[in-house]
Design an enzyme around this catalytic site. Structure first.
Site, PDB file in Angstrom:
ATOM      1  N   GLN A  78      24.524  70.311  55.046  1.00 15.11           N
ATOM      2  CA  GLN A  78      25.113  69.226  55.892  1.00 15.11           C
ATOM      3  C   GLN A  78      26.692  68.913  55.354  1.00 15.11           C
ATOM      4  O   GLN A  78      26.691  68.879  54.277  1.00 15.11           O
ATOM      5  CB  GLN A  78      24.282  67.820  55.782  1.00 15.11           C
ATOM      6  CG  GLN A  78      24.780  66.619  56.223  1.00 15.11           C
ATOM      7  CD  GLN A  78      24.838  66.462  57.710  1.00 15.11           C
ATOM      8  OE1 GLN A  78      23.799  66.876  58.333  1.00 15.11           O
ATOM      9  NE2 GLN A  78      25.827  66.337  58.310  1.00 15.11           N
TER      10      GLN A  78
ATOM     11  N   GLY B 271      30.584  66.962  56.211  1.00 14.22           N
ATOM     12  CA  GLY B 271      30.997  65.758  56.875  1.00 14.22           C
ATOM     13  C   GLY B 271      31.361  65.835  58.397  1.00 14.22           C
ATOM     14  O   GLY B 271      31.312  64.788  59.080  1.00 14.22           O
TER      15      GLY B 271
ATOM     16  N   PRO C 106      25.970  69.318  60.816  1.00  9.89           N
ATOM     17  CA  PRO C 106      25.130  70.292  59.783  1.00  9.89           C
ATOM     18  C   PRO C 106      25.319  71.812  60.128  1.00  9.89           C
ATOM     19  O   PRO C 106      25.898  71.960  60.981  1.00  9.89           O
ATOM     20  CB  PRO C 106      23.705  69.543  60.336  1.00  9.89           C
ATOM     21  CG  PRO C 106      24.024  69.197  61.841  1.00  9.89           C
ATOM     22  CD  PRO C 106      25.441  68.782  61.765  1.00  9.89           C
ATOM     23  N   VAL C 107      24.583  72.379  59.350  1.00  8.54           N
ATOM     24  CA  VAL C 107      24.900  73.715  59.466  1.00  8.54           C
ATOM     25  C   VAL C 107      23.283  74.466  59.677  1.00  8.54           C
ATOM     26  O   VAL C 107      22.368  74.014  58.731  1.00  8.54           O
ATOM     27  CB  VAL C 107      25.585  74.628  58.188  1.00  8.54           C
ATOM     28  CG1 VAL C 107      25.467  76.036  58.403  1.00  8.54           C
ATOM     29  CG2 VAL C 107      26.702  73.920  57.795  1.00  8.54           C
TER      30      VAL C 107
ATOM     31  N   ASP D 165      39.799  72.746  49.526  1.00  9.73           N
ATOM     32  CA  ASP D 165      38.674  72.270  49.078  1.00  9.73           C
ATOM     33  C   ASP D 165      37.537  73.446  48.428  1.00  9.73           C
ATOM     34  O   ASP D 165      36.534  73.549  48.882  1.00  9.73           O
ATOM     35  CB  ASP D 165      37.889  71.648  50.247  1.00  9.73           C
ATOM     36  CG  ASP D 165      36.839  70.700  49.496  1.00  9.73           C
ATOM     37  OD1 ASP D 165      36.776  70.296  48.535  1.00  9.73           O
ATOM     38  OD2 ASP D 165      35.921  70.230  50.433  1.00  9.73           O
TER      39      ASP D 165
END
Ligand SMILES: *[C@@H]1O[C@H](CO)[C@@H](O)[C@H](O)[C@H]1NC(C)=O
Ligand SMILES: *[C@@H]1O[C@H](CO)[C@@H](O)[C@H](O)[C@H]1NC(C)=O
Ligand SMILES: *[C@@H]1O[C@H](CO)[C@@H](O)[C@H](O)[C@H]1NC(C)=O
Ligand SMILES: *[C@@H]1O[C@H](CO)[C@@H](O)[C@H](O)[C@H]1NC(C)=O
Ligand SMILES: *[C@@H]1O[C@H](CO)[C@@H](O)[C@H](O)[C@H]1NC(C)=O
Ligand SMILES: *[C@@H]1O[C@H](CO)[C@@H](O)[C@H](O)[C@H]1NC(C)=O
Ligand SMILES: *[C@@H]1O[C@H](CO)[C@@H](O)[C@H](O)[C@H]1NC(C)=O
Ligand SMILES: *[C@@H]1O[C@H](CO)[C@@H](O)[C@H](O)[C@H]1NC(C)=O
Ligand SMILES: *[C@@H]1O[C@H](CO)[C@@H](O)[C@H](O)[C@H]1NC(C)=O
Ligand SMILES: *[C@@H]1O[C@H](CO)[C@@H](O)[C@H](O)[C@H]1NC(C)=O
Ligand SMILES: *[C@@H]1O[C@H](CO)[C@@H](O)[C@H](O)[C@H]1NC(C)=O
Length: 840
Positions: A530, A532, A535-536, A647
């Protein structure tokens, strides 16, 4: 009887004369000392199984205290490993120490001036004396005073060292309370590794009514597990069964204690509190001729006492603290800056006389300061708690293992922790307004679900009809056979991004129905992460290919830009250390990315996991470091574009079946045209702990910000510990600062994950640490480029520059500085990752 006694005395006397002439008790390897015998410095008692020895020793190899002698028990056949010290606070300054046992069972340790350096005061008086007393060192490591001619079945010793723990708990020792005498037996650390005097840390079971295990530093609680709930200490998974140890909690009318056994009794094991306050299970490894830490009980950030303060709940996540439902931060500003010291307050004030109720939370580690009330049922417990206005929470547990009790808490709830893997449920008092709003939200959610399901099904229906119509039209025009899920001919399918039709994409388009089918209608069980933006899910195409589908949240309008950005970027990138994008799907409201599925999930799942970390020996970790460096180099330099990831973190590094690293999640990356190397951004995307100082504080980012994150990842891979949330009882630094400290003391090797001990190349590790230190230098100009990093890592004979003090060595000071630059949007939640969620 008397005659027997006399005989014994005579034989003891002859032995005594024997000793005078041959003062080498050591070579007789006896395990007992009788009254009238002296154990002098240089002599030892050896247990009958040849495992333990009692004698005099000097700890460490510090020459300044070489004169200090202690009476101690150690492993007879191992290099100096002390398990118990008698006169730990009062060393003898020469070799004159000698131990005797008085006829009534008192042990006396004298120095040359015949002062009692240490003594026991439990005597035989009051007990039934039916024979002479002896001092015996048992095979368990227990030194006991007992009747000589009796076999003690019930272990009713006059005195035993097991009742006087120091820093080591051996199997069979009891950490806890003797209820009759109201005495507690607890562990206390040494002052330092070469000074056995009382240290700062104690580990005890307290209080006897609601047993909790507590590590204190002086009077302050540092870690806490409990209360015991009938099955385990709440929150203390590491204090439960594992493959080496069998911990046990025992509660009887006479005593209450925590103890443990080794599952395989032939392995030597201990449970210790180190001078720095680590609680460790150690196992002797014959191969290494050394003790290895099988488990460190207190290494998690959330284990630390009261991390999130009153009514805060600690998560193994970033940020670590969240308020309990129904509570809000006292100071949202501080809270946002990771300063949790003020805790949380209620959103709605309680009104004791009118309408308060309880909300059920689960699963949690239960808070501190529990009070046992009575043997009430759940309903009675709730009603009684409601009657008392300051009763904040209740639940039912079985604290002594002999029956469930109603337990309650008063005042703020301290030291809570999210504990999905076997926590307890807790009922917390709430104002009526809060309960109503929760109910309303639930109802809203239901409505939302119903509405969206309806819309979605209508949408799918229309789509299906439309698709069927188009297909029929097409079939009529040209005989075609399109039924493959992946289109290899881009002309036969609508384009991935509608607005950029003219651009040259070689990106297959998946249709919604295929994705729907492959992920089982996005079944919860298929959700693997999950982020931001959404979801995956894991999916499987009809041809058997496994995929990972990142589904962009429909309501996150701001995610669209990132989505497109990512599609454009990844479509053009091909490297063995980057996650491959297989295609995408964009139909009306649905926007999805389809990636190759990597069954091993992400790097953080391995290096921060007690068991799985064993699957990553040093050779593989080094390979992962190199792989990440190469992937990053490709992004920074070798690809057509200059891409800054922004990131980079361990949860964004995925591992394929051969443990090759693949960098994922380019949603936050930026394209740089030509010479542009630096940009300032208002919206900060990234994860605390990995952000470089200039990026976190002023939003300046460049390829060197990624280099900084890379350095942090290398430290985490080597140490198996997280930079964010790193805790060392010795200092306030984070992992970067800790590494720097070790580096300066030429002790870098101590950074290495203990699981790797004895099986890594010291040169490679030192090289990695040095390179990583260069990567986390404070000023971007001082950090190497990724090409230099790859070069330094892969060429053993290159001389490396000496690192200077790194940036962000102490996370606390960094945060303080940050509060001066407000107005930034810390978007730490916006990380789309494949981090595992509960598999159902
Ligand atoms: C003990 O005996 C061994 C041989 O059995 C001898 O080498 C050693 O010196 C003796 N130690 C003492 C303290 O007498
Ligand atoms: C043992 O120590 C006591 C007290 O120091 C002393 O009086 C006694 O003579 C010693 N006995 C032997 C056998 O050394
Ligand atoms: C002390 O012993 C350790 C090994 O036990 C060794 O590494 C160290 O160099 C020694 N220190 C001194 C001052 O002898
Ligand atoms: C040795 O011990 C003394 C006092 O116990 C201490 O001051 C000194 O720092 C120690 N030296 C080393 C090398 O540990
Ligand atoms: C023996 O111990 C006593 C008390 O600890 C101490 O006052 C005395 O100085 C010691 N004697 C010697 C010779 O160390
Ligand atoms: C027993 O002896 C210890 C020292 O070994 C002393 O601190 C303690 O006060 C004594 N207890 C009693 C009851 O005499
Ligand atoms: C002491 O123990 C002996 C046997 O162990 C027993 O016969 C005797 O009655 C006991 N005496 C007392 C006073 O308990
Ligand atoms: C037992 O001792 C503790 C202090 O060690 C004290 O607080 C407690 O009240 C005592 N309990 C009883 C039943 O005497
Ligand atoms: C621990 O393991 C033993 C046997 O291996 C089992 O009997 C016991 O119930 C287990 N305890 C817990 C708390 O799982
Ligand atoms: C459980 O054991 C404790 C201590 O032994 C005792 O005080 C308590 O009454 C027992 N409770 C039940 C329900 O048996
Ligand atoms: C506790 O309560 C249950 C049900 O109310 C009862 O069956 C049980 O006997 C009680 N136990 C004690 C020790 O009072």
């Amino acid at each position: 009887m008397d005659f027997h006694h006399l005989l014994f005395s005579v034989s003891a006397f002859s032995m005594f004369t024997f000793l005078i002439s041959y003062p080498s008790l050591a070579n007789t390897t006896t395990d007992t000392l009788t009254p009238n015998q002296n154990l002098t410095d240089g002599q030892i008692l050896v247990s009958s199984n040849q495992i333990f020895a009692l004698g005099f020793f000097t700890p460490g190899n510090n020459t300044t205290n070489s004169g200090q002698r202690y009476l101690a028990i150690w492993y007879y056949n191992l290099p100096q490993t002390i398990v118990w010290v008698a006169n730990n606070n009062n060393p003898i300054n020469d070799l004159s120490g000698h131990l005797t046992i008085s006829p009534d069972g008192v042990l006396l340790l004298y120095n040359s001036s015949l002062a009692r350096v240490w003594y026991t005061n439990e005597t035989i008086a009051g007990k039934n004396q039916s024979g002479p007393l002896v001092l015996q060192l048992l095979g368990t490591g227990n030194l006991v005073v007992r009747k000589q001619d009796e076999i003690d079945v019930n272990e009713d010793y006059v005195w035993q060292s097991f009742d006087h723990m120091r820093d080591t708990m051996l199997p069979g020792m009891k950490l806890g309370w003797k209820l009759k005498t109201n005495t507690s037996n607890f562990l206390r650390s040494w002052s330092s590794s070469d000074d056995p005097s009382d240290g700062e840390f104690t580990f005890s079971l307290e209080p006897p009514e609601t047993p909790q295990l507590i590590l204190r530093r002086g009077p302050n609680k540092e870690y806490r597990w409990g209360p015991f709930d009938g099955d385990r200490f709440s929150g203390g998974n590491r204090l439960r069964n594992n493959t080496v140890f069998k911990p046990m909690f025992v509660s009887t009318a006479d005593e209450i204690y925590y103890t443990f056994e080794a599952l395989d009794s032939s392995t030597l094991v201990q449970f210790i509190v180190t001078p720095l306050g680590a609680i460790q299970y150690l196992t002797w490894r014959n191969g290494n001729r050394d003790w290895s830490t099988t488990m460190e009980v207190n290494r998690l950030y959330c284990d630390k006492y009261g991390m999130c303060h009153g009514n805060g709940n600690c998560y193994a996540d970033d940020p670590p603290c969240k308020c309990l439902q129904g509570f809000v931060p006292h100071s949202p500003q501080d809270w946002r800056l990771y300063d949790y010291s003020e805790g949380c307050k209620r959103r709605y004030d309680l009104n004791c006389n009118d309408g308060d109720g309880f909300v059920k939370y689960n699963p949690l580690k239960l808070p501190d300061n529990v009070v046992v009330w009575a043997n009430y049922s759940s309903e009675e417990c709730r009603a009684e708690c409601l009657k008392k206005c300051d009763c904040m929470a209740f639940t039912r547990i079985n604290p002594l293992g002999n029956g469930s009790q109603c337990v309650v808490w008063f005042g703020d709830l301290i030291d809570l922790r999210d504990f999905p893997d076997g926590g307890e449920e807790l009922y917390i008092r709430m104002a009526r307004a809060e309960i109503d709003s929760i109910a309303k939200n639930k109802w809203r959610k239901h409505i939302k679900v119903v509405v969206s399901v309806t819309i979605l099904s209508a949408f799918v229906l229309i789509l299906a009809i439309l698709g069927w119509y188009i297909l029929r039209q097409k079939r009529r025009r040209e005989e075609d056979t399109i039924s493959m899920p992946i289109a290899h001919d881009r002309n036969s399918f609508p384009h991935c991004l509608e607005e950029s039709q003219e651009e040259d994409f070689e990106l297959p388009m998946f249709d919604l129905a295929t994705i729907f089918a492959s992920t089982d209608q996005f079944a919860l069980g298929n959700k693997i992460g999950q982020g931001g933006f959404g979801p995956v899910y894991k999916g499987e195409l009809p041809n058997g290919l496994q995929i990972a589908v990142k589904r962009l949240s429909q309501n996150s309008g701001q995610g669209l830009v990132e989505f497109k950005n990512e599609v454009i970027l990844i479509a053009k990138l091909q490297h063995r250390n980057l996650v491959r994008l297989l295609g995408c799907c964009i139909q009306r409201e649905e926007k999805m990315l389809v990636y190759e599925y990597l069954p091993n999930k992400s790097l953080d799942n391995f290096i921060f996991d007690g068991m799985k970390r064993k699957l990553l020996p040093w050779s593989i970790r080094f390979n992962i470091v190199l792989g990440i460096a190469r992937g990053l180099l490709y992004l920074h330099q070798d690809s057509r574009l200059r891409i800054i990831h922004r990131d980079l973190k361990t949860s964004n590094i995925l591992l394929d079946s051969e443990m090759n690293p693949k960098i994922s999640d380019f949603g936050t990356a930026r394209i740089f045209g030509g010479e542009q190397t630096e940009e300032k951004t208002r919206r900060i995307i990234g994860t605390y702990g990995y952000m470089s100082p200039e990026y976190a504080m002023s939003g300046h980012f460049s390829v060197k910000s990624d280099v900084f994150s890379f350095g942090v990842i290398v430290f985490e891979i080597i140490s198996g510990r997280k930079n964010w949330g790193f805790y060392d009882p010795d200092h306030d630094y984070n992992l970067i600062g800790h590494t720097w400290k070790l580096w300066n003391g030429e002790r870098s090797i101590e950074l290495v994950d203990e699981i790797l001990h004895g099986s890594f190349s010291e040169n490679e590790v030192i090289r990695c640490i040095q390179v990583a230190l260069l990567c986390v230098q404070h000023r971007p100009e001082e950090r190497p480029t990724m090409s230099a990093v790859v070069f330094m890592l892969s060429n053993e004979n290159v001389e490396l520059p000496q690192p200077k003090e790194p940036g962000f060595a102490s996370e606390r000071s960094a945060i303080k500085m940050d509060s001066s630059t407000s107005g930034q949007d810390f978007n730490t939640g916006n990380d789309i990752t494949f981090t595992t969620v509960e598999g159902r």
